[in-house]
Every structure is written in C-alpha cells, then in structure tokens.
Design an enzyme around this catalytic site. Structure first.
Site, PDB file in Angstrom:
ATOM      1  CG  ASP A   1      32.316  34.766  40.069  1.00 54.21           C
ATOM      2  OD1 ASP A   1      33.600  35.353  40.044  1.00 54.21           O
ATOM      3  OD2 ASP A   1      32.043  33.838  40.562  1.00 54.21           O
TER       4      ASP A   1
ATOM      5  CD  GLU B   1      36.712  32.727  43.672  1.00 54.61           C
ATOM      6  OE1 GLU B   1      37.529  31.737  44.247  1.00 54.61           O
ATOM      7  OE2 GLU B   1      35.759  33.407  43.933  1.00 54.61           O
TER       8      GLU B   1
END
Length: 433
Positions: free
Chosen positions: A88, A155
């Site tokens: 991400d 994350e």
C-alpha cells in the site's frame, strides 16, 4: 543448513536468475511506483502481483483479507518458509522528479481527494517478492519444502496482517515454520542490517472526544469549555513518560491532533484529539494506554464535562521482537552471500510494523505456538550520496537523509532492488536447502 561451499555455488546461480528476471521486475516496480493505491484499495497493484506470480508456476489466491495475495510453491518435503511484502501507498504528493513519479489521486475514507505516493517503498518490497519468486522457481531442483509468498495490504494503517490472519491464512494455505520480511531504509544501498530481539516499537493511535457545553465566548461561566479541558490533557499526558515510566524504558506519547471549534467567539461543544503512543514493551504499552485514559477521564471530571470522554483505537500493532536464533541463521547466510563487510548492526527503531502479528499467536489470533520471524533492513541510499553525507555511522547519516514518508524519498534504485531480491532468496534458501 547448507555448507559455505554449497552456498558459494548458489551465489552464482542466484545472480544468473536475478539477471534473467531483473528487467521484468524493474519494469513491474516502476509500474507499481507510478500507480500507487491506498490501504485496502490495492486492486490494480494486487492484480499485477498475482499475475506475475502465476507466470512462475505458483498457486496464487487473490482477495485474501481484502486485497491480499498468497502464492504457494510446493516442492517436496521440507519446512514452510513465508516471505512477506507489503504493497500500500500513502496520501503524499510525490516530489522526486522521477520520470515514473506518481501523479495519482484517490478518495480517502473521509471523502477528501488526496495525492498518492509510494513514499515508504512498499512497491519495492512487493517487487522484491516477485523477483525472489522468479529466482526460487528457477532453482527448484536445488531446494525442498514449501515457499509461501505474501503480498499484504494496508500495512500503513496496521490493518492488512490481521485481516489476512482473520481470513484463515494459515488454515487455508500453510502454517509457516519461519517468517521472513524486510524493509528499506536510508542506509548504503547494497548493505543489509540485522537486529535480534527488540527491533521496532509497538504503536497505538487513539482518538478521543472530550465533551463540553458550548455557548457564547463572552459568557464562559454558562458553558463547559472542552478546549480548556483538552489543553490540560495535552500537558498532563507528558507526565506519564516522566513520572510513570521507568527511566530505562523508551516511551513516546504524542498528541498529533487537537481540533475544536469554528471561530473565536464560540465555545464549542466538543474537542477531538488523536494520540500516538509508542514503546518497545507490550505490557508497558498497555499500561501507558490505561494511564492516558485515566488522566483524560480525571481531567474531564475536573473540568465539569457533562459526559464521559469517548475513546476509539484507530489502529495499533505490537512490538517487533526478532527471534535471536533465526536472526543469526539468516545473518550467516547473508554474510556468506553478500560478504560480512556489507552487513551492519541495525539500530532499534521507534517506527512500527504489523509484520509481528504474523508470528505472535495471541496478538494475531491463530492457534498453536508463536512462529519465529526475522525482519531485516536493506539500504536504499546510492553510494555517491552516502559518501557525501555527514557522519560515520548509519544512525548519524540517517539524520541528514530523506526518510520514508518524505515526498522526496526514493528507495528503488537498481542496487537496492537487486539486493532486496537476493536477500529474500538467500533467506529462504537458508531454511529450504
């Protein structure tokens, strides 16, 4: 464990397979960098990664824990090794000036349109997973066991690891015997840092609502001012670290957001705070969070708040404690492959990761014993920039270099990408040969 002579022979084979795959992995990396996506919105990213892993003959499953990808290569009897990469990005406007810099935007949870950038190098991490997958597939005749690859979402908000575990990750696929992960950092490109034991901090991001009774700014006696209560909270919270935490421990309590009111002559009905807590001991961490809640409740009572304060955990993760024996095992393998001069002792970081949830049975919510894990760091600063940077140690030079989450941070140079692929491969082979 393979011998030093055996691993020396592997070095040439690994280099050959990295050379063969590198152009495609580099192209993938640049695509990912140019098209970042927010946590749990990694639809294009995960599709690209899944397609690449399928091309190497892995059993690929998509949409695990939302947008996560799991790829498994079963290759006879032996242990199960899990390699994890995240994917991400962040709501940051990129200022690197790269030809493949991001110009993407997205709609965040609050409805705001935000710029996007891979400012933490998660595109690099997932590309290294794909590169290691290519090398391991090419070396299938040289190892035995099961290789399990994880491309993890979210994350940055500490959400993806738990989401994948909650999606029965280990029951649906394989329960690993060892978990390996890595992160880039502003150290010399081509070097690798290891640290056994306590390596990264636990983190809690806590949202708090303090209630008041608003009214006209000229008549404060007829109100309950939540701004005054919040101001006392901000200063009082700092006494936790100075008076409740043992001096030898490291704890950070930061009020990163304080919002109340709309204009000067209106006393608002409420005040909103967001508090960041970090520590290296999970039990101490829980104690600090409890102290924060106690202090806020007491200040609200002292300030005549008409309602109890409201607490909401935005996200949190546990401290990262690398298994000492596993660290030494991986460090020896890296030393034999890269040379001892290219390894460094990693300083403990106050940053946080949700990676340790994969190994902690209680926190991760899976059955059985804890699973040992190793999380190391790969340098991302080109040699010329490193040489001209003030300082002699990694910690000293880091103070003068762009850090992750900076709009100018770019870890994806060719040396770092190649090192990351090889480090993951060598780590896996240390357990599978």
């Amino acid at each position: 464990m393979i011998t030093q002579t055996d691993r020396f022979n592997f070095k040439g084979a690994i280099a050959t397979h990295v050379d063969a795959a590198f152009e495609d992995v580099q192209s993938l990396y640049r695509q990912l960098h140019q098209t970042p996506e927010l946590p749990f919105q990694e639809y294009k990213t995960s599709a690209r990664l899944a397609d690449a892993l399928e091309n190497f003959g892995y059993e690929v499953s998509r949409n695990i824990g939302g947008t996560g990808v799991v790829a498994v290569l079963r290759n006879g009897e032996g242990p199960t090794v899990m390699l994890r990469g995240d994917m991400d990005a962040l709501p940051i406007k990129e200022e690197t000036g790269l030809e493949f810099a991001s110009s993407e935007t997205a709609v965040a949870e609050n409805g705001e349109t935000v710029p996007l950038m891979h400012a933490c190098g998660h595109d690099l991490h997932s590309s290294c997973i794909v590169g290691a997958a290519a090398v391991m597939a090419g070396l299938k005749e040289q190892w035995s066991g099961t290789l399990m690859l994880i491309c993890q979402p979210a994350e940055e908000i500490f959400g993806g690891a738990q989401a994948m575990l909650d999606d029965d990750l280990y029951r649906r696929f394989s329960r690993p015997d060892i978990i390996l992960g890595q992160h880039n950092m502003p150290a010399l490109a081509g070097t690798i840092g290891h640290r056994e034991g306590s390596a990264m901090a636990a983190c809690t991001n806590l949202a708090v609502t303090i209630h008041g009774n608003g009214g006209h700014g000229s008549m404060p006696a007829q109100t309950v001012d939540p701004v005054v209560i919040a101001a006392h909270v901000v200063t009082r919270l700092q006494s936790i670290v100075s008076r409740e935490v043992p001096p030898e421990e490291t704890v950070v309590v930061t009020v990163g957001k304080l919002h109340a009111g709309t204009q000067a002559n209106i006393i608002p009905h409420s005040a909103e705070l967001e508090i960041n807590i970090r520590s290296f001991d999970d039990a101490l961490h829980r104690q600090v969070v409890t102290s924060i809640e106690r202090i806020i409740r007491a200040e609200c009572e002292a300030g005549r708040s008409p309602k109890l304060p409201e607490f909401r955990v935005l996200n949190e993760t546990i401290a990262l404690h690398n298994d000492p024996m596993a660290v030494e095992h991986v460090r020896q393998a890296h030393a034999e492959h890269f040379g001892g001069a290219n390894l460094f002792a990693m300083p403990r970081l106050n940053a946080s990761e949700d990676f340790p949830l994969f190994g902690n049975a209680e926190a991760g919510g899976f059955s059985g014993d804890d699973i040992p894990y190793v999380y190391w760091f790969i340098g991302a600063t080109p040699a010329a920039r490193w040489a001209e940077t003030l300082g002699t140690s990694v910690s000293q030079k880091m103070r003068h270099l762009e850090m992750p989450h900076s709009p100018y941070y770019f870890p994806g140079n060719d040396v770092t990408l190649r090192t990351g692929i090889e480090a993951m491969t060598v780590g896996a082979l240390a357990y599978l040969t």
